[in-house]
Design a protein around this motif. Structure first.
Motif, PDB file in Angstrom:
ATOM      1  N   ALA A 171      76.157   5.905 -17.222  1.00 27.65           N
ATOM      2  CA  ALA A 171      76.803   5.037 -18.207  1.00 27.65           C
ATOM      3  C   ALA A 171      75.744   4.414 -19.095  1.00 27.65           C
ATOM      4  O   ALA A 171      74.674   3.997 -18.618  1.00 27.65           O
ATOM      5  CB  ALA A 171      77.615   3.956 -17.500  1.00 27.65           C
ATOM      6  N   GLU A 172      76.064   4.365 -20.377  1.00 28.12           N
ATOM      7  CA  GLU A 172      75.117   3.812 -21.348  1.00 28.12           C
ATOM      8  C   GLU A 172      75.910   3.278 -22.540  1.00 28.12           C
ATOM      9  O   GLU A 172      76.753   3.994 -23.090  1.00 28.12           O
ATOM     10  CB  GLU A 172      74.158   4.913 -21.802  1.00 28.12           C
ATOM     11  CG  GLU A 172      72.982   4.441 -22.626  1.00 28.12           C
ATOM     12  CD  GLU A 172      72.015   5.581 -22.911  1.00 28.12           C
ATOM     13  OE1 GLU A 172      72.173   6.245 -23.954  1.00 28.12           O
ATOM     14  OE2 GLU A 172      71.122   5.821 -22.058  1.00 28.12           O
ATOM     15  N   SER A 173      75.650   2.017 -22.895  1.00 28.20           N
ATOM     16  CA  SER A 173      76.336   1.383 -24.031  1.00 28.20           C
ATOM     17  C   SER A 173      77.858   1.514 -23.912  1.00 28.20           C
ATOM     18  O   SER A 173      78.554   1.902 -24.863  1.00 28.20           O
ATOM     19  CB  SER A 173      75.857   2.006 -25.345  1.00 28.20           C
ATOM     20  OG  SER A 173      74.470   1.845 -25.489  1.00 28.20           O
ATOM     21  N   LYS A 174      78.379   1.218 -22.730  1.00 31.52           N
ATOM     22  CA  LYS A 174      79.816   1.218 -22.442  1.00 31.52           C
ATOM     23  C   LYS A 174      80.469   2.602 -22.569  1.00 31.52           C
ATOM     24  O   LYS A 174      81.681   2.721 -22.709  1.00 31.52           O
ATOM     25  CB  LYS A 174      80.549   0.220 -23.347  1.00 31.52           C
ATOM     26  CG  LYS A 174      80.100  -1.222 -23.156  1.00 31.52           C
ATOM     27  CD  LYS A 174      80.908  -2.169 -24.006  1.00 31.52           C
ATOM     28  CE  LYS A 174      80.458  -3.610 -23.777  1.00 31.52           C
ATOM     29  NZ  LYS A 174      81.238  -4.569 -24.607  1.00 31.52           N
ATOM     30  N   VAL A 187      80.752  13.396 -23.048  1.00 30.79           N
ATOM     31  CA  VAL A 187      81.382  12.095 -22.844  1.00 30.79           C
ATOM     32  C   VAL A 187      82.655  12.293 -22.030  1.00 30.79           C
ATOM     33  O   VAL A 187      83.419  13.241 -22.272  1.00 30.79           O
ATOM     34  CB  VAL A 187      81.722  11.433 -24.192  1.00 30.79           C
ATOM     35  CG1 VAL A 187      82.494  10.120 -23.976  1.00 30.79           C
ATOM     36  CG2 VAL A 187      80.457  11.172 -24.996  1.00 30.79           C
ATOM     37  N   ILE A 188      82.899  11.421 -21.056  1.00 27.36           N
ATOM     38  CA  ILE A 188      84.143  11.476 -20.289  1.00 27.36           C
ATOM     39  C   ILE A 188      84.787  10.098 -20.285  1.00 27.36           C
ATOM     40  O   ILE A 188      84.131   9.078 -20.521  1.00 27.36           O
ATOM     41  CB  ILE A 188      83.914  11.964 -18.844  1.00 27.36           C
ATOM     42  CG1 ILE A 188      82.865  11.116 -18.124  1.00 27.36           C
ATOM     43  CG2 ILE A 188      83.505  13.420 -18.818  1.00 27.36           C
ATOM     44  CD1 ILE A 188      82.714  11.490 -16.657  1.00 27.36           C
ATOM     45  N   GLY A 208      72.486   3.441  -8.502  1.00 25.73           N
ATOM     46  CA  GLY A 208      72.419   2.154  -9.192  1.00 25.73           C
ATOM     47  C   GLY A 208      73.697   1.921  -9.962  1.00 25.73           C
ATOM     48  O   GLY A 208      74.645   2.712  -9.888  1.00 25.73           O
ATOM     49  N   ARG A 209      73.731   0.858 -10.744  1.00 29.64           N
ATOM     50  CA  ARG A 209      74.952   0.546 -11.474  1.00 29.64           C
ATOM     51  C   ARG A 209      75.275   1.608 -12.521  1.00 29.64           C
ATOM     52  O   ARG A 209      76.434   1.818 -12.869  1.00 29.64           O
ATOM     53  CB  ARG A 209      74.808  -0.816 -12.162  1.00 29.64           C
ATOM     54  CG  ARG A 209      74.708  -1.987 -11.187  1.00 29.64           C
ATOM     55  CD  ARG A 209      74.628  -3.298 -11.925  1.00 29.64           C
ATOM     56  NE  ARG A 209      75.810  -3.527 -12.767  1.00 29.64           N
ATOM     57  CZ  ARG A 209      75.974  -4.584 -13.543  1.00 29.64           C
ATOM     58  NH1 ARG A 209      75.027  -5.500 -13.618  1.00 29.64           N
ATOM     59  NH2 ARG A 209      77.082  -4.715 -14.254  1.00 29.64           N
ATOM     60  N   SER A 210      74.260   2.322 -12.995  1.00 25.51           N
ATOM     61  CA  SER A 210      74.469   3.194 -14.156  1.00 25.51           C
ATOM     62  C   SER A 210      74.350   4.680 -13.877  1.00 25.51           C
ATOM     63  O   SER A 210      74.521   5.488 -14.797  1.00 25.51           O
ATOM     64  CB  SER A 210      73.460   2.828 -15.264  1.00 25.51           C
ATOM     65  OG  SER A 210      73.578   1.476 -15.638  1.00 25.51           O
ATOM     66  N   HIS A 211      74.057   5.071 -12.616  1.00 28.10           N
ATOM     67  CA  HIS A 211      73.808   6.489 -12.346  1.00 28.10           C
ATOM     68  C   HIS A 211      74.423   6.947 -11.024  1.00 28.10           C
ATOM     69  O   HIS A 211      74.267   6.267 -10.001  1.00 28.10           O
ATOM     70  CB  HIS A 211      72.307   6.786 -12.313  1.00 28.10           C
ATOM     71  CG  HIS A 211      71.619   6.550 -13.613  1.00 28.10           C
ATOM     72  ND1 HIS A 211      71.122   5.316 -13.969  1.00 28.10           N
ATOM     73  CD2 HIS A 211      71.348   7.387 -14.650  1.00 28.10           C
ATOM     74  CE1 HIS A 211      70.557   5.394 -15.171  1.00 28.10           C
ATOM     75  NE2 HIS A 211      70.680   6.635 -15.600  1.00 28.10           N
ATOM     76  N   ILE A 212      75.066   8.099 -11.070  1.00 24.24           N
ATOM     77  CA  ILE A 212      75.516   8.810  -9.875  1.00 24.24           C
ATOM     78  C   ILE A 212      74.872  10.190  -9.921  1.00 24.24           C
ATOM     79  O   ILE A 212      75.087  10.946 -10.874  1.00 24.24           O
ATOM     80  CB  ILE A 212      77.052   8.955  -9.831  1.00 24.24           C
ATOM     81  CG1 ILE A 212      77.727   7.584  -9.782  1.00 24.24           C
ATOM     82  CG2 ILE A 212      77.481   9.801  -8.625  1.00 24.24           C
ATOM     83  CD1 ILE A 212      79.248   7.646  -9.866  1.00 24.24           C
TER      84      ILE A 212
END
Length: 259
Positions: A171-174, A187-188, A208-212
Motif C-alpha cells: 500500500a502506498e498513498s492510500k 492497482v487492486i 509491516g503495515r504496508s507490505h504482504i
C-alpha cells in the motif's frame, strides 16, 4: 421406476418432483421426506425401498448419511447438494452420484438414465459405498478456503491474476498494489487488511503495515540494525523491505514453516 425424494426444503422438493415428471412419465414418486427420522421410519415401513433415491446432504435433523447408520437403505442413491468443491471432491473419491443445486434438467436426466442402466440384470454389481465414512467427512471442520486469484483492471480490461503468481502486495498513498513474479504491478481495490484475511497464511506474511510478501518471492533475509530483519526479494528494481523487531521472531517461525 419408484422414486423417493429426501429433501427438507419444500420448494426444492417440489421443484425436483416437477422436473422428474417432466423428463420421464414412468417415474412414480413414492415418498417425499424432510428429515433423518422420517426417512428411517419410511424405510422401516417399506423394506423394499425405492429404485431411485434423491437425497440432500443436510436435512432438518442431521446429515442424510445418518440414515444409512440407522436402517437398511434399498435403491440407487443420488446426492443433491449445494456444497462447494470440497464436498464434490469427496463424492468423486467415493464414487457417489451427485447433482449440484440448482439442478439442471439435463443433469437430472443423465442421473436417471445412469441409474436405469445400473438396475439392469446384466449390469455387474457395484461395490458398496461407505456412507458412514462420508458422514465423518462432513462432520469434520471444513478446510479453510483461500482466494486463488485477484482481478485487476487495465483500462477497459479485467485481468485475473493467479495468487501463485503474486510476489508482493503493498500500500502506498492510500492505494493498494500487487506485483507479479514477472515484475508487473497492478492497482487492486482490496485493502491490505482484506487481502491478509483472504490469502493463505502459509504462503503470505504481512511484514509491516504496508507490505504482504509471498514466501516464494523471498531471496534472502539478513539481520539489520535494532534487531530488525532485512528482506531481499527476487523482484527486479524493488527496494529491500524490513521486518520490525516485534515481528522478527514470528516472521522467522513462519519462514521456517510452522508446525
Amino acid at each position: 421406476m419408484r422414486v423417493l425424494i429426501i429433501e427438507d426444503e419444500i420448494p426444492s422438493r417440489l421443484n425436483l418432483q416437477r422436473a422428474l415428471k417432466a423428463i420421464a412419465d414412468d417415474l412414480e414418486i413414492v415418498g417425499m421426506l424432510g428429515s433423518v427420522s422420517e426417512s428411517v421410519e419410511w424405510f422401516g415401513a417399506h423394506p423394499e425401498g425405492a429404485d431411485l433415491i434423491f437425497m440432500d446432504v443436510q436435512l432438518s435433523d442431521g446429515l442424510g448419511f445418518d440414515i444409512f447408520k440407522a436402517t437398511k437403505v434399498s435403491g440407487q442413491v443420488v446426492i443433491t447438494t449445494a456444497y462447494d468443491n470440497y464436498a464434490l471432491d469427496a463424492f468423486k473419491i467415493h464414487s457417489v452420484d451427485y447433482l449440484l443445486k440448482p439442478i439442471e434438467h439435463e443433469a437430472l436426466r443423465s442421473a436417471v438414465d445412469h441409474c436405469r442402466a445400473l438396475s439392469q440384470p446384466s449390469q455387474a454389481a457395484q461395490p458398496a459405498i461407505d456412507y458412514a465414512k462420508l458422514a465423518e467427512l462432513f462432520t469434520q471442520p471444513a478446510k479453510p478456503r483461500y482466494k486463488d486469484r485477484f482481478l485487476v483492471k487495465v483500462g477497459d480490461k479485467i485481468i485475473p491474476i493467479d495468487t501463485d503468481h503474486i510476489n508482493l502486495f503493498y500500500a502506498e498513498s492510500k492505494t493498494t498494489y500487487l506485483t507479479t513474479s514477472e515484475g508487473r504491478e497492478y492497482v487492486i481495490d482490496d485493502s491490505l487488511d482484506t487481502i491478509e484475511s483472504k490469502v493463505d497464511g502459509a504462503k503470505f506474511y504481512r511484514i509491516g503495515r504496508s507490505h504482504i510478501v509471498a514466501l516464494r518471492a523471498i531471496q534472502v533475509v539478513t539481520k539489520h540494525f535494532g534487531s530488525r530483519l532485512k528482506v531481499q526479494l527476487k523482484l527486479p528494481q524493488r527496494d529491500d523491505l524490513f521486518v520490525s523487531r516485534a515481528r522478527a521472531n514470528d516472521f522467522l517461525e513462519w519462514l521456517n514453516g510452522r508446525e
